[in-house]
Design a protein around this motif. Sequence first.
Motif, mmCIF file in Angstrom:
data_model
loop_
_atom_site.group_PDB
_atom_site.id
_atom_site.type_symbol
_atom_site.label_atom_id
_atom_site.label_comp_id
_atom_site.label_asym_id
_atom_site.label_seq_id
_atom_site.Cartn_x
_atom_site.Cartn_y
_atom_site.Cartn_z
ATOM 1 N N LYS A 7 77.801 25.757 -1.705
ATOM 2 C CA LYS A 7 77.786 27.163 -1.305
ATOM 3 C C LYS A 7 79.086 27.581 -0.633
ATOM 4 O O LYS A 7 79.525 28.718 -0.763
ATOM 5 C CB LYS A 7 76.615 27.417 -0.360
ATOM 6 N N LYS A 8 79.681 26.660 0.126
ATOM 7 C CA LYS A 8 80.881 27.011 0.879
ATOM 8 C C LYS A 8 81.880 25.863 0.802
ATOM 9 O O LYS A 8 81.508 24.696 0.894
ATOM 10 C CB LYS A 8 80.534 27.311 2.345
ATOM 11 N N GLN A 31 82.032 31.031 -1.402
ATOM 12 C CA GLN A 31 82.572 31.265 -0.065
ATOM 13 C C GLN A 31 83.644 30.223 0.253
ATOM 14 O O GLN A 31 83.453 29.039 -0.029
ATOM 15 C CB GLN A 31 81.473 31.163 0.986
ATOM 16 N N HIS A 80 89.150 25.960 14.884
ATOM 17 C CA HIS A 80 88.026 26.257 13.994
ATOM 18 C C HIS A 80 87.464 25.068 13.225
ATOM 19 O O HIS A 80 86.745 25.260 12.240
ATOM 20 C CB HIS A 80 88.458 27.337 12.977
ATOM 21 N N GLU A 82 85.064 23.276 13.814
ATOM 22 C CA GLU A 82 83.593 23.339 13.808
ATOM 23 C C GLU A 82 83.076 23.974 12.510
ATOM 24 O O GLU A 82 81.962 23.674 12.071
ATOM 25 C CB GLU A 82 83.100 24.135 15.011
ATOM 26 N N GLN A 83 83.889 24.856 11.909
ATOM 27 C CA GLN A 83 83.449 25.530 10.683
ATOM 28 C C GLN A 83 83.274 24.558 9.518
ATOM 29 O O GLN A 83 82.561 24.856 8.556
ATOM 30 C CB GLN A 83 84.441 26.627 10.290
ATOM 31 N N LYS A 85 81.563 22.005 9.470
ATOM 32 C CA LYS A 85 80.181 21.526 9.438
ATOM 33 C C LYS A 85 79.305 22.360 8.500
ATOM 34 O O LYS A 85 78.238 21.910 8.073
ATOM 35 C CB LYS A 85 79.602 21.530 10.850
ATOM 36 N N ASP A 86 79.748 23.579 8.157
ATOM 37 C CA ASP A 86 78.988 24.452 7.259
ATOM 38 C C ASP A 86 79.434 24.320 5.810
ATOM 39 O O ASP A 86 78.911 25.012 4.935
ATOM 40 C CB ASP A 86 79.158 25.922 7.684
ATOM 41 N N CYS A 87 80.417 23.455 5.566
ATOM 42 C CA CYS A 87 81.005 23.376 4.219
ATOM 43 C C CYS A 87 80.422 22.204 3.431
ATOM 44 O O CYS A 87 80.227 21.112 3.961
ATOM 45 C CB CYS A 87 82.525 23.240 4.320
ATOM 46 N N ASP A 88 80.174 22.456 2.155
ATOM 47 C CA ASP A 88 79.622 21.432 1.255
ATOM 48 C C ASP A 88 80.716 20.646 0.543
ATOM 49 O O ASP A 88 80.456 19.584 -0.020
ATOM 50 C CB ASP A 88 78.727 22.100 0.212
ATOM 51 N N ALA A 113 80.580 17.616 7.413
ATOM 52 C CA ALA A 113 79.123 17.536 7.330
ATOM 53 C C ALA A 113 78.702 16.233 6.656
ATOM 54 O O ALA A 113 79.404 15.729 5.769
ATOM 55 C CB ALA A 113 78.591 18.727 6.539
#
Length: 804
Positions: A7-8, A31, A80, A82-83, A85-88, A113
């Motif tokens: 997704k990202k 994204q 940034h 921390e961002q 952690k939302d990435c695949d 992640a």
Amino acid sequence: MSRFPIKKVAVLGAGVMGAQIAAHLVNVKVQVVLFDLKAKEGPANGITAKAIANLKKLKPAPLGVAEDADLIQQANYDDHLEQLKDCDLVIEAIAERMDWKLDLYKKIAPFVAPHALVASNTSGLSITKLSEALPEEIKPRFCGIHFFNPPRYMYLVELINTPTTRPEALDQLEAFVTTSLGKGVVRAKDTPNFIANRVGIAGMLGIIGETAKFGLTYDVVDDLTGKRLGRASSGTFRTADVVGLDTMAHVVKTLQDNLSLETDPFYGSYGTPPVLAKLLEMGNLGQKAKAGFFKKVGRDILRFDMASGNYVAGGEKADEVYGRMLQRPAAERLALLRNSEGPQGQFLWAVLRNSFHYAAVHLQTIAETARDVDLAMRWGFGMQQGPFELWQEAGWLTVANWIQEDIAAGKALSNAPLPDWVFKGPVAEAGGVHTAEGSWNPSTSKFVARHALPVYARQLFPEKISGHTQGLGLGGSFETAGKTLHEDKAIRLWTLDDQIIIASIKTKMHAISPEVSEGLARAVDMAEKDYAGVVIWSGDEPFSAGADLQAMLPGFMMGGAGAINKMEKALQQVMLKIRYANVPVVSAVRGLALGGGCELAVHSARRVVAMESYIGLVEVGVGLVPGAGGLTYIARRAAENAALSTHKDLLPFLTEGFTAAAMAKVGTSALESRKLGYLLDSDVIVPNKDELLFVALNEAKAMAAGGYRAPHKRQFLVAGRNGKATIQGQLVNMRDGGFISQHDFHIASLIAGVVTGGDVDNGTLVTEEYLMSLERKAFCSLLENAKTQERIMGMLSTGKPVRN
């Protein structure tokens, strides 16, 4: 393999490649967050902000729509992480420095992640060495990924595993890159420069050497090694200029630094050519420096002369006798070149021999199969055939013996003999490396089929490898696949499943001739009686370059404008028949959809469009107006859009469509074509060209299953004579200001007259048939105009528009 949704994506590095990879991710609706160093001055994300702003200026455009640059999220490594952690998926794309990359991996590792894939975009660094800086839990999810520049347009992506890469991770990434990014994936072994650059750059170095040996000029060599040889039209030296001589030198240095005579028998040919060293010393890095092997001065193209160190007049062409040789069948072609006494013929044989020799010797170390090498060279270097394909087509053992004779005579780049598998065993018995069973894997001594990933079930008729059909979609050729329902010289109507009729146009450039029109009408009639829908798909590019002007000429010569009026009316009726068919008609668009091709697409119930498609009404270029319902479509869509708005003035909704037709604007991507109004929000954009038919068939089936009904025929409002007067006032200013010619003004005025409904009041209700009659009248009047006739004849004779 379970589905792995990405997704990202995080892209690390906002340099040339990183920013453009991010741009392509935005093109395909993924994204993306783009990272770089924190700026020392100004805004913290200043480096990424500047890179993103620059994307809007680059040519060729990395973005389908320039304003989509704003969709790329900005980030820096200090604030940034921390961002992540939302990435695949995390794609590292910083400079080609091993130490920099390793330092960055240590920094990001705690934030990746636990499920995310991590890949390094590199053109040749060791992926295994890069993986050593990663924690054990990330290593199974790490691999190499090599996009070619520019990432939006170059089809090839190489994936490279390490000894610790989990096979499922590579499969997941291959599926994403194939279907979501629209790329052709080749898996390469972890060797310097992988497959395409290893073979391609070695080939370019060889060509530079042979050029000097045979005393040829760079422009002659480009003429010989471009389209005539089945390679990129820019040839060898122009390609080097476009890529950048510094980039080429970097790839060459990777070979020099990471190989030796002990590890590569061709190592002696990897020296930096004196001419390349000289140009680098001068700072002439190619196109970006406005000088390289070639330099443009005004309208003249000069070439570099090594002897004098200056640029001299260029434009020299190859001897046409070799052009004729290159048109012969493969076996005859290679024999003629090998036996040629002239330097240009000897040069060409040497170039081909060197490519065959190099690919055979290195196959086992750089790739899994011969298929991977051939596809990498097609997709990464613009070759029509890879080296093994051409060799096999020309006669495997005959060519192999020629190569071995040249090696023994000291004519080759290396004295390394061809591998034993070339002359004996399964390859020799099969007559080559590609068979129905698969392609040759020298490590296992077997013919191996393509990877059977679920994603490839979506590619019903992917690119073919000569002699190899196993594991490629449905197998065979789309020209003969399925069940033929009707076929003539212009069109084939066929089906794969007895549900959907596939209409495949067979004319040159898939031009719409009267016979094509009849075939499309037949397809609709047959589908309404016995099938669920129609998909217009012709197998390869273009979708359609427009109406067949040459087919109209005999009718015009014999019957004048009256005969053309009748032909145009018949074509318009086919367009309306498609629009109001009781079954869905889906246009599967790939490449050009111009003029009549655009009109065919917009009258279909739905469009399924490959990302790299170019759609527009371009009739102005030949001095005509759209005559198969294109202007009627513009007027109708304007009225429909106005009806959905509280703004009651129709003219603002008409302006963009009028301008697109009057200025022959072409959407330079499916995304831009949607913005121009040739695609609707309900239409489907497909990143991978080879998935187009699969998606189109499923769209047609879904529409039919959903109870598809044709739209009601409705009257709609037009802007009338007042609207035309307003538009024409703007045209007068353009003409008087010298922006358009008098003939352009005349054509645009006719277009304005049609899209505003002719000599009627503002707000008059009209039918499509009425507007189409105005189209025909304008079209036929222009055919009798001398300046339009000049444009038509110029286009037919030269293929280029005439401005008059």
